[in-house]
Structures are given as C-alpha cells and as structure tokens.
Write an enzyme that holds these catalytic residues in place. Structure first.
Site, PDB file in Angstrom:
ATOM      1  N   LYS A 133      -4.725   4.258   4.206  1.00 52.19           N
ATOM      2  CA  LYS A 133      -3.726   4.287   5.275  1.00 52.19           C
ATOM      3  C   LYS A 133      -2.891   5.569   5.238  1.00 52.19           C
ATOM      4  O   LYS A 133      -2.333   5.916   4.204  1.00 52.19           O
ATOM      5  CB  LYS A 133      -2.798   3.078   5.151  1.00 52.19           C
ATOM      6  CG  LYS A 133      -1.614   3.088   6.121  1.00 52.19           C
ATOM      7  CD  LYS A 133      -0.564   2.097   5.686  1.00 52.19           C
ATOM      8  CE  LYS A 133       0.726   2.233   6.432  1.00 52.19           C
ATOM      9  NZ  LYS A 133       1.400   3.534   6.313  1.00 52.19           N
TER      10      LYS A 133
ATOM     11  N   LEU B 195       1.748  -2.192   3.519  1.00 55.15           N
ATOM     12  CA  LEU B 195       2.202  -0.886   3.035  1.00 55.15           C
ATOM     13  C   LEU B 195       3.223  -0.392   4.044  1.00 55.15           C
ATOM     14  O   LEU B 195       3.010  -0.504   5.255  1.00 55.15           O
ATOM     15  CB  LEU B 195       1.035   0.107   2.952  1.00 55.15           C
ATOM     16  CG  LEU B 195       0.170   0.133   1.688  1.00 55.15           C
ATOM     17  CD1 LEU B 195      -0.838   1.266   1.784  1.00 55.15           C
ATOM     18  CD2 LEU B 195       0.998   0.276   0.425  1.00 55.15           C
ATOM     19  N   ASP B 196       4.318   0.167   3.554  1.00 56.71           N
ATOM     20  CA  ASP B 196       5.369   0.643   4.445  1.00 56.71           C
ATOM     21  C   ASP B 196       4.853   1.692   5.429  1.00 56.71           C
ATOM     22  O   ASP B 196       3.872   2.387   5.154  1.00 56.71           O
ATOM     23  CB  ASP B 196       6.521   1.264   3.642  1.00 56.71           C
ATOM     24  CG  ASP B 196       7.165   0.271   2.699  1.00 56.71           C
ATOM     25  OD1 ASP B 196       7.121  -0.925   2.986  1.00 56.71           O
ATOM     26  OD2 ASP B 196       7.688   0.719   1.656  1.00 56.71           O
ATOM     27  N   TYR B 197       5.557   1.834   6.525  1.00 52.12           N
ATOM     28  CA  TYR B 197       5.258   2.834   7.557  1.00 52.12           C
ATOM     29  C   TYR B 197       5.139   4.234   6.955  1.00 52.12           C
ATOM     30  O   TYR B 197       4.264   5.013   7.326  1.00 52.12           O
ATOM     31  CB  TYR B 197       6.389   2.789   8.599  1.00 52.12           C
ATOM     32  CG  TYR B 197       6.258   3.754   9.748  1.00 52.12           C
ATOM     33  CD1 TYR B 197       5.435   3.463  10.837  1.00 52.12           C
ATOM     34  CD2 TYR B 197       6.986   4.947   9.768  1.00 52.12           C
ATOM     35  CE1 TYR B 197       5.328   4.338  11.912  1.00 52.12           C
ATOM     36  CE2 TYR B 197       6.886   5.825  10.826  1.00 52.12           C
ATOM     37  CZ  TYR B 197       6.063   5.516  11.897  1.00 52.12           C
ATOM     38  OH  TYR B 197       5.959   6.394  12.955  1.00 52.12           O
TER      39      TYR B 197
ATOM     40  N   THR C 218       4.468   4.981   3.762  1.00 55.03           N
ATOM     41  CA  THR C 218       3.669   4.980   2.532  1.00 55.03           C
ATOM     42  C   THR C 218       2.193   5.045   2.897  1.00 55.03           C
ATOM     43  O   THR C 218       1.755   4.444   3.871  1.00 55.03           O
ATOM     44  CB  THR C 218       3.939   3.709   1.697  1.00 55.03           C
ATOM     45  OG1 THR C 218       5.320   3.668   1.339  1.00 55.03           O
ATOM     46  CG2 THR C 218       3.096   3.685   0.435  1.00 55.03           C
TER      47      THR C 218
END
Length: 242
Positions: free
Chosen positions: A74, A109-111, A113
């Site tokens: 990602k 997963l954070d925006y 990260t």
C-alpha cells in the site's frame, strides 16, 4: 449447533467478508441490513444461507466458495476501506482492474502509512486475524525525528500509556542513524489506531515515515509499491493455522 444451511445473520455477514462479527452486529442495529427485502434489527436472527437474500445498504452479499488471498504494498495516500465518504482513493482502486471478486482489507494501515496489507474474501480468516487474542507479530520500519536514548527505547519496550490503555511489550532497535533522524525497526503484537505513531511520539520522537514490512511469517520482500500478488500456499496455510 446451527442446522445445515441455517446461520445467525451476524455470522453470515462476517463469513461474507463484509465486516467482522462485532461490526456486523453494529450494522444490523443501525438498520442497514435487509433479509428478503425486510429490514432486520434483531441480533441473533437466523437465516437460510441457501434461500434467503441478504442485502447491506441495498447491495446483496454472499459467502464465496472461492477464496482469494492477496498481499498489497500500500502506498501513502490511500485509505484502507472498501469505499470512502470523502472520495479519497482506497486500496481497492489498486486491484479493481485485475480482480473482479469483492475483497476486503484485513485490518488497517493509516492513510499516511505504506506497506504490507492483506486482502481477502475469506470472512472467517479475517475474523481470526483481526481478533486481539491471536497476537500476530507486525514489523514496521519507522523513520523518526532525532535519535532515541537508551532509556527511551527501554520505555518503548516495556509498554507505554497511550490514550486510555497500556501498550503490550514491544521490540525496538535503531538500524540506521541519519542527520537529525534515524530508522527504527519496531515489532508490535497489537494493532490499535495509529499505535506505532503514538508510541514514537510518546517517547519524544515523532514519525516522519512509516512502513509495515511483515505480518507473522508473511514478508513484503521486493513487492513494488502499489502492486499486489497472490499469497503462496505456504503463506495461506500459515494464516489458517493461527
């Protein structure tokens, strides 16, 4: 024991991969679920998985017999959801041209990260992997401001009070020192919201860049940013044995 073809509605939703069982209960209570065109807001309602038609937000959901398991690298700037109310790019945009089956992210997963994210339509496996009791090791590489001192690293390892909870013991080591910053290898077993970032900030070293490189025995390796691959049989077997 539930009879053949008869199942509780929240379990059916979880097995479809749409949401975890706990989230499925919230969706039911919110009145977003219809069975045979009738809104159901009662937990524990049983359905016939062969004959009943289940819809969430007007879209039919089903339990897929053909399970797909993929690993995605990602990039930053994508949200880990199937859709986004603010029309931001989602991780599904990275696979939609290649995979037509409906998949769901396993955890988040954070925006801001990047790194290893699993996607599947196996709801039972998703439920297992996201349950706190399984304590699956997650490995991150973090670039942070400054260079943590020995006592700060020790505090990180022993657990830190963040928001209203104490983090579980974690691993941390400095792997590269740069001018005014350094790279850390961090291993945690939990997955609370923005946990690694909050832990680094707690010891006075805010994250500049964060990447997840492994989940248990699954490693990102040299998978290019924004690309995906099917999991190998040995990787799927590892997940199913958890």
């Amino acid at each position: 024991m539930e009879e053949d073809n008869v199942m509780r509605l929240q379990k059916f939703i979880a097995l479809s991969g749409f949401a975890s069982r706990r989230k499925a209960e919230e969706i039911i209570l919110e009145g977003r679920v219809k069975v045979n065109n009738q809104i159901i807001q009662t937990l524990g309602e049983k359905i016939n998985i062969k004959t009943d038609i289940v819809e969430i937000d007007g879209k039919r959901i089903e339990i897929s017999a053909n399970h797909i398991y993929i690993m995605l690298n990602k990039p930053v700037g994508y949200v880990t959801t199937v859709s986004d109310q603010f029309n931001r790019p989602t991780v599904m945009d990275l696979i939609k041209n290649d995979i037509k089956m409906r998949l769901y992210p396993v955890g988040r997963l954070d925006y801001d990260t990047e790194g290893l994210l699993l996607l599947t339509n196996d709801g039972e496996l998703t439920y297992k992997l996201t349950h706190p009791k399984h304590n699956i090791e997650k490995v991150y590489i973090a670039t942070v401001k400054g260079i943590p001192a020995k006592d700060e690293l020790q505090r990180f390892r022993e657990g830190l009070y963040i928001d209203d909870y104490l983090t579980a013991p974690a691993k941390i080591e400095i792997i590269k020192i740069m001018k005014g910053s350094c790279e850390l290898k961090i291993v945690i077993h939990e997955g609370k919201n923005r946990q690694v970032r909050k832990m680094c900030e707690k010891i006075g070293h805010p994250v500049i860049k964060l990447k997840r490189i492994a989940i248990g025995n699954l490693h990102l390796g040299n998978l290019p940013l924004g690309k995906w691959r099917h999991l190998k049989d040995v990787e799927v077997n590892f997940l199913k044995k958890i």
